[in-house]
Motif scaffolding. Sequence first.
Motif, PDB file in Angstrom:
ATOM      1  N   GLY A 162     -94.007  82.787 -36.209  1.00  0.00           N
ATOM      2  CA  GLY A 162     -93.707  81.494 -36.821  1.00  0.00           C
ATOM      3  C   GLY A 162     -93.908  80.325 -35.869  1.00  0.00           C
ATOM      4  N   LEU A 163     -93.418  80.444 -34.649  1.00  0.00           N
ATOM      5  CA  LEU A 163     -93.538  79.349 -33.685  1.00  0.00           C
ATOM      6  C   LEU A 163     -94.988  79.093 -33.284  1.00  0.00           C
ATOM      7  CD1 LEU A 163     -90.473  79.884 -31.301  1.00  0.00           C
ATOM      8  CD2 LEU A 163     -90.746  78.202 -33.126  1.00  0.00           C
ATOM      9  N   TYR A 164     -95.760  80.179 -33.135  1.00  0.00           N
ATOM     10  CA  TYR A 164     -97.162  79.977 -32.727  1.00  0.00           C
ATOM     11  C   TYR A 164     -97.970  79.341 -33.850  1.00  0.00           C
ATOM     12  CZ  TYR A 164    -101.732  80.765 -30.663  1.00  0.00           C
ATOM     13  OH  TYR A 164    -102.990  80.581 -30.140  1.00  0.00           O
ATOM     14  N   ALA A 165     -97.731  79.780 -35.089  1.00  0.00           N
ATOM     15  CA  ALA A 165     -98.426  79.157 -36.228  1.00  0.00           C
ATOM     16  C   ALA A 165     -98.081  77.676 -36.313  1.00  0.00           C
ATOM     17  CB  ALA A 165     -98.049  79.875 -37.522  1.00  0.00           C
ATOM     18  N   LEU A 166     -96.806  77.325 -36.060  1.00  0.00           N
ATOM     19  CA  LEU A 166     -96.398  75.924 -36.066  1.00  0.00           C
ATOM     20  C   LEU A 166     -97.041  75.160 -34.917  1.00  0.00           C
ATOM     21  CD1 LEU A 166     -94.575  73.656 -37.159  1.00  0.00           C
ATOM     22  CD2 LEU A 166     -92.762  74.508 -35.642  1.00  0.00           C
ATOM     23  N   ALA A 167     -97.083  75.768 -33.732  1.00  0.00           N
ATOM     24  CA  ALA A 167     -97.667  75.101 -32.566  1.00  0.00           C
ATOM     25  C   ALA A 167     -99.134  74.779 -32.787  1.00  0.00           C
ATOM     26  CB  ALA A 167     -97.498  75.981 -31.323  1.00  0.00           C
TER      27      ALA A 167
END
Length: 549
Positions: free
Chosen positions: A452-457
């Motif tokens: 989730g965090l990498y997709a957001l980043a």
Amino acid sequence: MTSPRPDVSAPLAPLEVSFEDDPRVVKEAANEDYSTHIVPLTWRSGRLSLTIAWYALVSGMFYLVTAATLAVTVGTVDTLIGILLAVAVFGTVNYVFSRYAARTGLTVALISQRVFGSLGSVLAPLVLAATAIYYAVFEGSVIAHALHAYTGSLTIEVWYAISILSNVPMAIGGVRRWLDKFNGALLPLYWTGLIIVIILAVREYKPSGWLTHTPDLVPDLGAPGWLYAFFVYMGVFVFMMYTMDFGRFGKPEDAGFHSVVTFGPVFYFFVYFVNGLIGIFLVLAAGAVGAPTETAIGDTIVALMGAWGLGVVWLTQSRINTANYYVASTNLEATVARLFHLRVPRVAALALASVVTYLIMLTDVLSYVLTALAWQGAFVVGWVGIMLTHLALHRSGDRDGLPEFRPGRVVTFAPGAVVWLVSSLTGILVLEFTGTFGTTWSSPLTFVLSIGLYALALRVTRSPVLARGSDPRDEVDDIWEARIRCHRCDHSYIAVEMDRDPSAEGSPAICADCAGRSRDFRRAVLAEAAAALAGPTTGDANREEFARK
């Protein structure tokens, strides 16, 4: 120290191009295996060769002990359900990773540069090397304890040294020059030995009910038994990183076979399910009470077969340790190169790995090795989640169908590095401070958080690829067939990994290894990228004109 500003008006030095492998590089590759370079198509292994080399990982006592421990804890049926789920998940993920590795020829260290940045990526080979060393400690300890218990002579410290000294030399050769042949010769002996052990166990113990065993009291695990068993196997996600480092030797035309048989579901059926059944059978048949120790199955084999059992134990552990020491040495080599800007031969890195392994064995390793593996497992699970997300969202690559991994073409720290640290450290905190819940759920939470965090980043940050011109790839017709001489090491490597070195007059070509170890190169490319962002210059026009010619 101020960064040197490149002379953008100077003409580019012509590339020295050839279309045959550099004999010096080929000679080094017999042991080095392109540890810090892309593997060219001419160094890829045959289908059977790579399969046999990788199947060294089938024969670890770790898988037998893990399955047996789970069966004692949650019951045989729940354990087997968890194992089958692990086979499906591991087989699917490594189906993807093995095909990607064969297409790109990249190691874990090289692909991590695109996702985490040139310096942020250093943690990836460091974590992989440390994990491989811990597994070498485990497998080597099984050999040492079996020899010590059977002979009753010498001290355990001496047997530790003997187990290491008997294993390390086997990992000196590369995958296609040695590991495939060694493990190919021993694979039939491994399965023959286990079949004999099973027959003897049936005669000795006359077991019954082991396949339906249920513990009298199942502890509170915070999840159903079968799900808990699967989560335990998530701690071995390091197999995904191993797959990248071995899968790069696959020929692109063999990717379909390797993704299913070599690295995919067929492999995990044997390594987890078949080995797991054998481990559960041997422990429960012997009437074990409580969780088995790390040497329990080795001790059982020796008790049933005597001296021949010692041979089986040595055989099984030596095979898997060739892979453990190989992965540890190649990734230590990459780590030292990036952190200390030193070129260390893989043989020296292998010696370092063996010394570290022995020193760990001399400590009270069981008091902390599981904690260390759990912490490292959080970083491994985070890496896998981020890498899967990256592959899903960058299917076409950055250019030429490849990720931009070259040290001079990526930022120092990419957003992915922050995501990796945040998700992994969160997983460790959950593991350490939430009791039973954390023990069971920390790995899946780390995995989901990293995705989730990498997709957001990726949505809110700019690309970590540096804006630079004058790319050697633009100056050759076939980036996989053309070899370009590096002006620093004087060796020629395929154009895929080559870059221009703005720290030298005329920006001559530089290979990925030399580029990753040079501070001057790093300062110069950052200055060049800053100049490119400032706007077009006469130098840019000169370079574009040279490329057209």
